[in-house]
Design an enzyme around this catalytic site. Sequence first.
Site, PDB file in Angstrom:
ATOM      1  N   GLY A   1     -51.807 -41.166  63.086  1.00  0.00           N
ATOM      2  CA  GLY A   1     -51.451 -39.918  63.624  1.00  0.00           C
ATOM      3  C   GLY A   1     -50.348 -38.571  63.325  1.00  0.00           C
TER       4      GLY A   1
ATOM      5  N   ILE B   1     -33.832 -36.239  60.728  1.00  0.00           N
ATOM      6  CA  ILE B   1     -32.779 -36.244  60.552  1.00  0.00           C
ATOM      7  C   ILE B   1     -32.164 -37.569  59.825  1.00  0.00           C
ATOM      8  CG2 ILE B   1     -30.058 -36.331  61.339  1.00  0.00           C
ATOM      9  CD1 ILE B   1     -31.423 -34.763  63.957  1.00  0.00           C
TER      10      ILE B   1
ATOM     11  N   LEU C   1     -50.499 -47.597  57.634  1.00  0.00           N
ATOM     12  CA  LEU C   1     -50.643 -48.287  58.814  1.00  0.00           C
ATOM     13  C   LEU C   1     -51.026 -46.883  59.476  1.00  0.00           C
ATOM     14  CD1 LEU C   1     -49.558 -51.688  58.846  1.00  0.00           C
ATOM     15  CD2 LEU C   1     -51.312 -50.453  57.224  1.00  0.00           C
TER      16      LEU C   1
ATOM     17  N   ASP D   1     -36.026 -44.750  75.166  1.00  0.00           N
ATOM     18  CA  ASP D   1     -36.013 -44.002  73.735  1.00  0.00           C
ATOM     19  C   ASP D   1     -34.534 -43.917  73.215  1.00  0.00           C
ATOM     20  OD1 ASP D   1     -37.797 -42.621  71.514  1.00  0.00           O
ATOM     21  OD2 ASP D   1     -36.216 -41.270  71.944  1.00  0.00           O
TER      22      ASP D   1
ATOM     23  N   GLY E   1     -35.632 -38.871  63.811  1.00  0.00           N
ATOM     24  CA  GLY E   1     -37.168 -37.715  63.446  1.00  0.00           C
ATOM     25  C   GLY E   1     -36.634 -37.593  62.119  1.00  0.00           C
TER      26      GLY E   1
ATOM     27  N   LYS F   1     -38.958 -47.193  66.583  1.00  0.00           N
ATOM     28  CA  LYS F   1     -37.723 -47.651  66.939  1.00  0.00           C
ATOM     29  C   LYS F   1     -38.047 -48.653  67.830  1.00  0.00           C
ATOM     30  CE  LYS F   1     -39.012 -44.257  69.885  1.00  0.00           C
ATOM     31  NZ  LYS F   1     -39.899 -43.162  69.386  1.00  0.00           N
TER      32      LYS F   1
ATOM     33  N   SER G   1     -50.791 -39.021  59.515  1.00  0.00           N
ATOM     34  CA  SER G   1     -51.448 -37.886  58.790  1.00  0.00           C
ATOM     35  C   SER G   1     -51.051 -36.954  58.016  1.00  0.00           C
ATOM     36  CB  SER G   1     -52.977 -37.312  59.848  1.00  0.00           C
ATOM     37  OG  SER G   1     -51.797 -36.675  61.335  1.00  0.00           O
TER      38      SER G   1
ATOM     39  N   LYS H   1     -32.809 -46.393  69.891  1.00  0.00           N
ATOM     40  CA  LYS H   1     -32.026 -44.926  68.870  1.00  0.00           C
ATOM     41  C   LYS H   1     -31.098 -45.689  68.992  1.00  0.00           C
ATOM     42  CE  LYS H   1     -35.589 -41.792  68.743  1.00  0.00           C
ATOM     43  NZ  LYS H   1     -35.755 -40.743  69.416  1.00  0.00           N
TER      44      LYS H   1
ATOM     45  N   GLU I   1     -44.653 -36.337  77.819  1.00  0.00           N
ATOM     46  CA  GLU I   1     -45.610 -37.728  77.668  1.00  0.00           C
ATOM     47  C   GLU I   1     -46.138 -37.663  79.242  1.00  0.00           C
ATOM     48  OE1 GLU I   1     -46.955 -39.137  75.440  1.00  0.00           O
ATOM     49  OE2 GLU I   1     -45.096 -38.827  73.288  1.00  0.00           O
TER      50      GLU I   1
HETATM   51  N1  HSE Z   1     -39.908 -38.797  72.284  1.00  0.00           N
HETATM   52  C1  HSE Z   1     -39.179 -38.642  71.686  1.00  0.00           C
HETATM   53  C2  HSE Z   1     -38.371 -37.992  72.240  1.00  0.00           C
HETATM   54  C3  HSE Z   1     -39.755 -38.313  69.614  1.00  0.00           C
HETATM   55  O1  HSE Z   1     -38.864 -36.935  73.018  1.00  0.00           O
HETATM   56  O2  HSE Z   1     -37.377 -36.966  71.021  1.00  0.00           O
HETATM   57  C4  HSE Z   1     -40.287 -39.656  69.724  1.00  0.00           C
HETATM   58  O3  HSE Z   1     -38.567 -40.570  69.275  1.00  0.00           O
END
Ligand code: HSE
Length: 435
Positions: A16, A138, A13, A203, A136, A107, A20, A207, A192
């Site tokens: 991106g 790790i 699903l 973010d 990621g 996450k 991909s 985590k 972003e």
């Molecule tokens: N935006 C996150 C970062 C990556 O800069 O580590 C995705 O979790």
Amino acid sequence: MTAEYRRLRVALLGAGAVGSQVASLLLRHGDELADRAGAALELAGIAVRDVDARRDVDLPKELFTTDAESLILGSDIVIELIGGIEPARANILLALGSGADVVTANKALLATHGPELFEAADRVGASVYYEAAAAGAIPIIRPLRDSLAGDRVVRIMGIVNGTTNYILDRMDTEGADFADVLADAQRLGYAEADPTADVEGYDAAQKAAILASLAFHTAVPLDAVHREGISSITASMIEEARAAGFVIKLLAVCERIEANGAESISVRVYPALVPQSHPLANVHGANNAVFVEAEAAGSLMFYGAGAGGVQTASAVLGDVVSAARRHIAGGVGVGESTRANLPIVPIGHVTTRYQITLQVADAAGVLATVAGILSDGGVSVATVVQTVEGESEPTARLIIGTHRATEEALSATVDALAESSVVERVVSVLRVEGE
Ligand code: HSE
């Protein structure tokens, strides 16, 4: 060789940056993955919103569909790489309800709806795998869940956001300002267009909630994670930190502590001073690292790429192989353990060392007044460094290192310092971690 294996249908699903690459690796390395999984992994389809959208990787057109529901219901393993809450949550619940195992890198969803997903998996004996959801590429979820299952984790300190580490590292190495480096990071695609989730620590907090839940066998809701970002960090704070032997890192700290005589945990995200000699101080650029301290194992460091399409795809495919092995072996999946269910203490009760930087008048009695305020607040001074600027009306910068104090005591003391007539300005207050 693969013809001998049972076929497992895999639904993807999202296509991106990560999706991909997952599809491409599944198609390219199918035979090898089958040997490792003990099952032939057939990519049954890729559900997307727009089948004609441009993709990072060339993939067979016939795999694409907009009908996620039919794809999910015909699959043994569902890989969710859509991100966000909906429709990811509904799709995962549909997959688990049909008995499929789920692999996700989501996450935000795990940090907010984790218990609901794990309960849904438990009901049918399926599993949710999420190695790619924190740091990621790790491997950190499996080490916490499996490798350290026989140990007691005491503390996790993680650099789990690459964007903020990239910004802080460039500020440190180039003496640059936050706004300039952020603009550059946006131009290079690290940050972003709306950088809030990264720079304000959201973010990293997601985590942290995931890592703490696993490490301490406790459900950690996102709103129990104390969160601060890096947008108030200035070039001069970084310079002063360096002069004192520290670097500033955005840390996710998950810690087992004693509060009111009871074993508890604290989960927090904030920029902190880390000694230059600590392994986390040497994590540069957009890399991530998770430093784990366990009672028997001692200190362990997990380091590498915390983001990136193909890097994160590695973690996703590892989970797909694990899910396939479980399907072949049979039996129920390993559920999430929340058996300890430790209380989560609010930030006010957390104890750390601090470095307080004050701008004060350089006059007789100022140091004594400042020392008196600290003493009244129950905050014990460990070090003081003073530098004097200006000649006609000299002002001094006082950098005060404290012994360990609770956040409550420290914050009341800083308020009192800010109100004092001898203090021109509270320049910064930073916690010290990793000593
Ligand atoms: N935006 C996150 C970062 C990556 O800069 O580590 C995705 O979790």
